[in-house]
Structure formats: C-alpha cells, structure tokens
Design a protein around this motif. Structure first.
Motif, PDB file in Angstrom:
ATOM      1  N   PRO A   1      -0.935  15.828  -6.688  1.00  0.00           N
ATOM      2  CA  PRO A   1       0.171  15.431  -7.575  1.00  0.00           C
ATOM      3  C   PRO A   1       0.253  13.909  -7.754  1.00  0.00           C
ATOM      4  O   PRO A   1       0.280  13.164  -6.773  1.00  0.00           O
ATOM      5  N   PRO A   2       0.292  13.438  -8.997  1.00  0.00           N
ATOM      6  CA  PRO A   2       0.374  11.995  -9.235  1.00  0.00           C
ATOM      7  C   PRO A   2       1.637  11.371  -8.650  1.00  0.00           C
ATOM      8  O   PRO A   2       1.627  10.216  -8.236  1.00  0.00           O
ATOM      9  N   GLU A   3       2.730  12.139  -8.599  1.00  0.00           N
ATOM     10  CA  GLU A   3       3.970  11.618  -8.024  1.00  0.00           C
ATOM     11  C   GLU A   3       3.783  11.256  -6.562  1.00  0.00           C
ATOM     12  O   GLU A   3       4.333  10.275  -6.073  1.00  0.00           O
ATOM     13  N   LEU A   4       3.001  12.059  -5.860  1.00  0.00           N
ATOM     14  CA  LEU A   4       2.741  11.789  -4.446  1.00  0.00           C
ATOM     15  C   LEU A   4       1.927  10.512  -4.274  1.00  0.00           C
ATOM     16  O   LEU A   4       2.109   9.782  -3.300  1.00  0.00           O
ATOM     17  N   LEU A   5       1.071  10.223  -5.244  1.00  0.00           N
ATOM     18  CA  LEU A   5       0.315   8.969  -5.195  1.00  0.00           C
ATOM     19  C   LEU A   5       1.250   7.765  -5.281  1.00  0.00           C
ATOM     20  O   LEU A   5       1.069   6.779  -4.578  1.00  0.00           O
ATOM     21  N   TYR A   6       2.253   7.868  -6.154  1.00  0.00           N
ATOM     22  CA  TYR A   6       3.215   6.777  -6.284  1.00  0.00           C
ATOM     23  C   TYR A   6       4.045   6.621  -5.006  1.00  0.00           C
ATOM     24  O   TYR A   6       4.374   5.509  -4.606  1.00  0.00           O
ATOM     25  N   ILE A   7       4.387   7.733  -4.375  1.00  0.00           N
ATOM     26  CA  ILE A   7       5.185   7.681  -3.148  1.00  0.00           C
ATOM     27  C   ILE A   7       4.382   7.090  -1.999  1.00  0.00           C
ATOM     28  O   ILE A   7       4.896   6.313  -1.200  1.00  0.00           O
ATOM     29  N   LEU A   8       3.107   7.436  -1.919  1.00  0.00           N
ATOM     30  CA  LEU A   8       2.266   6.966  -0.813  1.00  0.00           C
ATOM     31  C   LEU A   8       1.724   5.559  -1.032  1.00  0.00           C
ATOM     32  O   LEU A   8       1.224   4.942  -0.084  1.00  0.00           O
ATOM     33  N   ALA A   9       1.803   5.048  -2.247  1.00  0.00           N
ATOM     34  CA  ALA A   9       1.204   3.747  -2.553  1.00  0.00           C
ATOM     35  C   ALA A   9       1.867   2.599  -1.793  1.00  0.00           C
ATOM     36  O   ALA A   9       1.169   1.704  -1.292  1.00  0.00           O
ATOM     37  N   ALA A  10       3.177   2.601  -1.671  1.00  0.00           N
ATOM     38  CA  ALA A  10       3.867   1.494  -0.995  1.00  0.00           C
ATOM     39  C   ALA A  10       3.571   1.458   0.504  1.00  0.00           C
ATOM     40  O   ALA A  10       3.242   0.386   1.033  1.00  0.00           O
ATOM     41  N   PRO A  11       3.638   2.573   1.249  1.00  0.00           N
ATOM     42  CA  PRO A  11       3.299   2.479   2.670  1.00  0.00           C
ATOM     43  C   PRO A  11       1.830   2.141   2.916  1.00  0.00           C
ATOM     44  O   PRO A  11       1.518   1.380   3.833  1.00  0.00           O
ATOM     45  N   ILE A  12       0.942   2.662   2.088  1.00  0.00           N
ATOM     46  CA  ILE A  12      -0.473   2.314   2.248  1.00  0.00           C
ATOM     47  C   ILE A  12      -0.675   0.843   1.929  1.00  0.00           C
ATOM     48  O   ILE A  12      -1.413   0.141   2.623  1.00  0.00           O
ATOM     49  N   GLY A  13      -0.003   0.352   0.908  1.00  0.00           N
ATOM     50  CA  GLY A  13      -0.068  -1.075   0.596  1.00  0.00           C
ATOM     51  C   GLY A  13       0.491  -1.931   1.723  1.00  0.00           C
ATOM     52  O   GLY A  13      -0.047  -2.998   2.036  1.00  0.00           O
ATOM     53  N   ALA A  14       1.582  -1.476   2.363  1.00  0.00           N
ATOM     54  CA  ALA A  14       2.161  -2.222   3.482  1.00  0.00           C
ATOM     55  C   ALA A  14       1.188  -2.288   4.651  1.00  0.00           C
ATOM     56  O   ALA A  14       1.019  -3.336   5.278  1.00  0.00           O
ATOM     57  N   ILE A  15       0.542  -1.174   4.944  1.00  0.00           N
ATOM     58  CA  ILE A  15      -0.427  -1.149   6.043  1.00  0.00           C
ATOM     59  C   ILE A  15      -1.600  -2.064   5.725  1.00  0.00           C
ATOM     60  O   ILE A  15      -2.024  -2.859   6.575  1.00  0.00           O
ATOM     61  N   LEU A  16      -2.124  -1.978   4.507  1.00  0.00           N
ATOM     62  CA  LEU A  16      -3.216  -2.868   4.116  1.00  0.00           C
ATOM     63  C   LEU A  16      -2.766  -4.325   4.133  1.00  0.00           C
ATOM     64  O   LEU A  16      -3.530  -5.211   4.522  1.00  0.00           O
ATOM     65  N   GLY A  17      -1.525  -4.558   3.712  1.00  0.00           N
ATOM     66  CA  GLY A  17      -1.016  -5.929   3.683  1.00  0.00           C
ATOM     67  C   GLY A  17      -0.982  -6.570   5.054  1.00  0.00           C
ATOM     68  O   GLY A  17      -1.462  -7.690   5.240  1.00  0.00           O
ATOM     69  N   TYR A  18      -0.438  -5.878   6.053  1.00  0.00           N
ATOM     70  CA  TYR A  18      -0.372  -6.514   7.366  1.00  0.00           C
ATOM     71  C   TYR A  18      -1.734  -6.539   8.046  1.00  0.00           C
ATOM     72  O   TYR A  18      -2.047  -7.460   8.794  1.00  0.00           O
TER      73      TYR A  18
ATOM     74  N   GLY B   1       2.382  -6.321   1.028  1.00  0.00           N
ATOM     75  CA  GLY B   1       1.621  -5.117   0.734  1.00  0.00           C
ATOM     76  C   GLY B   1       2.479  -4.012   0.145  1.00  0.00           C
ATOM     77  O   GLY B   1       2.071  -3.321  -0.798  1.00  0.00           O
ATOM     78  N   ALA B   2       3.670  -3.813   0.696  1.00  0.00           N
ATOM     79  CA  ALA B   2       4.564  -2.773   0.170  1.00  0.00           C
ATOM     80  C   ALA B   2       5.002  -3.111  -1.247  1.00  0.00           C
ATOM     81  O   ALA B   2       5.120  -2.223  -2.098  1.00  0.00           O
ATOM     82  N   PHE B   3       5.235  -4.381  -1.513  1.00  0.00           N
ATOM     83  CA  PHE B   3       5.658  -4.808  -2.842  1.00  0.00           C
ATOM     84  C   PHE B   3       4.561  -4.579  -3.875  1.00  0.00           C
ATOM     85  O   PHE B   3       4.839  -4.217  -5.017  1.00  0.00           O
ATOM     86  N   LEU B   4       3.295  -4.766  -3.470  1.00  0.00           N
ATOM     87  CA  LEU B   4       2.190  -4.633  -4.413  1.00  0.00           C
ATOM     88  C   LEU B   4       1.580  -3.235  -4.453  1.00  0.00           C
ATOM     89  O   LEU B   4       0.729  -2.950  -5.291  1.00  0.00           O
ATOM     90  N   GLY B   5       1.994  -2.349  -3.556  1.00  0.00           N
ATOM     91  CA  GLY B   5       1.420  -1.006  -3.504  1.00  0.00           C
ATOM     92  C   GLY B   5       1.681  -0.192  -4.751  1.00  0.00           C
ATOM     93  O   GLY B   5       0.767   0.396  -5.331  1.00  0.00           O
ATOM     94  N   ALA B   6       2.922  -0.126  -5.173  1.00  0.00           N
ATOM     95  CA  ALA B   6       3.272   0.671  -6.350  1.00  0.00           C
ATOM     96  C   ALA B   6       2.671   0.113  -7.640  1.00  0.00           C
ATOM     97  O   ALA B   6       2.115   0.879  -8.433  1.00  0.00           O
ATOM     98  N   PRO B   7       2.731  -1.191  -7.889  1.00  0.00           N
ATOM     99  CA  PRO B   7       2.064  -1.699  -9.098  1.00  0.00           C
ATOM    100  C   PRO B   7       0.554  -1.486  -9.077  1.00  0.00           C
ATOM    101  O   PRO B   7      -0.060  -1.307 -10.132  1.00  0.00           O
ATOM    102  N   ALA B   8      -0.047  -1.457  -7.898  1.00  0.00           N
ATOM    103  CA  ALA B   8      -1.490  -1.221  -7.823  1.00  0.00           C
ATOM    104  C   ALA B   8      -1.838   0.189  -8.287  1.00  0.00           C
ATOM    105  O   ALA B   8      -2.817   0.387  -9.016  1.00  0.00           O
TER     106      ALA B   8
END
Length: 183
Positions: free
Chosen positions: A149-166, A93-100
């Motif tokens: 801020p779009p930058e904050l979206l990129y920063i939050l994408a990996a942890p949200i992806g990790a949570i969704l992943g597990y 999930g963390a790996f796919l969060g930022a590309p998503a």
C-alpha cells in the motif's frame, strides 16, 4: 551491540516512529480540521491571503507534530536499547523522509514520451535521465508491483528517514573526528 539487537532496535524504531507519527499527525489534523477550520474559522474568513496563511500554519503545525513525534520516538527506542541518538540528525532525517517518498513517487508518473527536447543537449541527456529515474525508483516500483500500500510507504518514510538521518550524521561525525585527529 549484537546484530540481533541492531535489527530489533531498527524494527522497534520504525514501528514506534510510524505509530507515534501517525497518531500525532492525525490528532493535529483532527484538531485543525474539525475545531479550527470547522468551528472557529468556518465561513468567517473569506480572503485568500488569510485562508492561505491559516492553511500554512495548520500544515506546518501538523507536519511539525508528526516529525517531532517520529523523531522523539526513534530516540526513545534507542535509549531503551542503550544507544544515544543525536537529536539534530534524527529530526533532519524525519523531516526529509516524507518529501523523499513524494519525490520518488513522482518519478513513477513522468510521461517520458511527451517530453520533447528543445535543443541537442537535452535530447542527449533525456535518455540518461530516464534511465536514472528508473533505477532510482526501481525498489518503489517493485513494492507497488507486489501490492504494497502506498499509504504505508508514506507512514514509514519519516521513521526510516530519521534512522538514516542519525546514522549518516553519526558516520559523518566519526569521519570529521578522524580527520581532525590526523592533524
């Protein structure tokens, strides 16, 4: 676990994951940019292949450090709340969060008026694709409209992806266990 603890767990995982991922990725970026590219390589490497290879290695290590930092901090926050979190789903999930988030942001920039369909099937499907792209990117459009801020979206994408992943891998494991128990 109570609803309040679940919310606290999720917020702590997102916050800790974002901070650790940002610091870890930023530190690796600093090391590669200032030390490796600025001092060691500098103007010594001029050939395109070697520059490309070293750039790929730099990017891979930097992104890998950020993903590992996010995934392990999400798991750490889970352990503090007494929750076991699998490593595989968290890393996926963390790996796919930022590309998503990059893919979602790219949906905002499609110039639909400039797309000229070459055949009948594409001309029939194009309005459907446009509507789907609008619906998929609607939450992102709302956030950007509210000046998030779009930058904050990129920063939050990996942890949200990790949570969704597990969480999604855990629900899939429960489904396969129940299917295996039906036999």
């Amino acid at each position: 676990m109570s609803r309040k603890n679940k919310i606290l767990l999720t917020l702590s995982q997102v916050g800790l994951g974002a901070v650790v991922g940002l610091v870890g990725g930023g530190l690796c970026l600093f090391i590669f940019e200032k030390f490796l590219w600025g001092v060691v390589i500098a103007d010594r490497v001029q050939h395109g292949f070697w520059v490309g290879l070293l750039l790929l290695i730099s990017f891979s290590v930097t992104y890998g450090a950020a993903v590992a930092g996010v995934a392990e901090s999400v798991r750490f926050a889970g352990r503090k709340f007494g929750v076991y979190i699998s490593r595989k789903g968290t890393y996926q999930g963390a790996f796919l969060g930022a590309p998503a988030i990059v893919a979602l942001m790219s949906l905002l920039n499609i110039q639909w008026a400039e797309l000229i369909p070459q055949n009948l099937l594409i001309s029939l499907l194009l309005p459907i694709f446009r509507a789907l792209a609008f619906l998929i990117s609607l939450p992102l459009r709302v956030l950007l409209l509210l000046k998030f801020p779009p930058e904050l979206l990129y920063i939050l994408a990996a942890p949200i992806g990790a949570i969704l992943g597990y969480r999604l891998s855990r629900s899939t494991n429960k489904e396969t266990e129940s299917l295996a128990g039906d036999d």
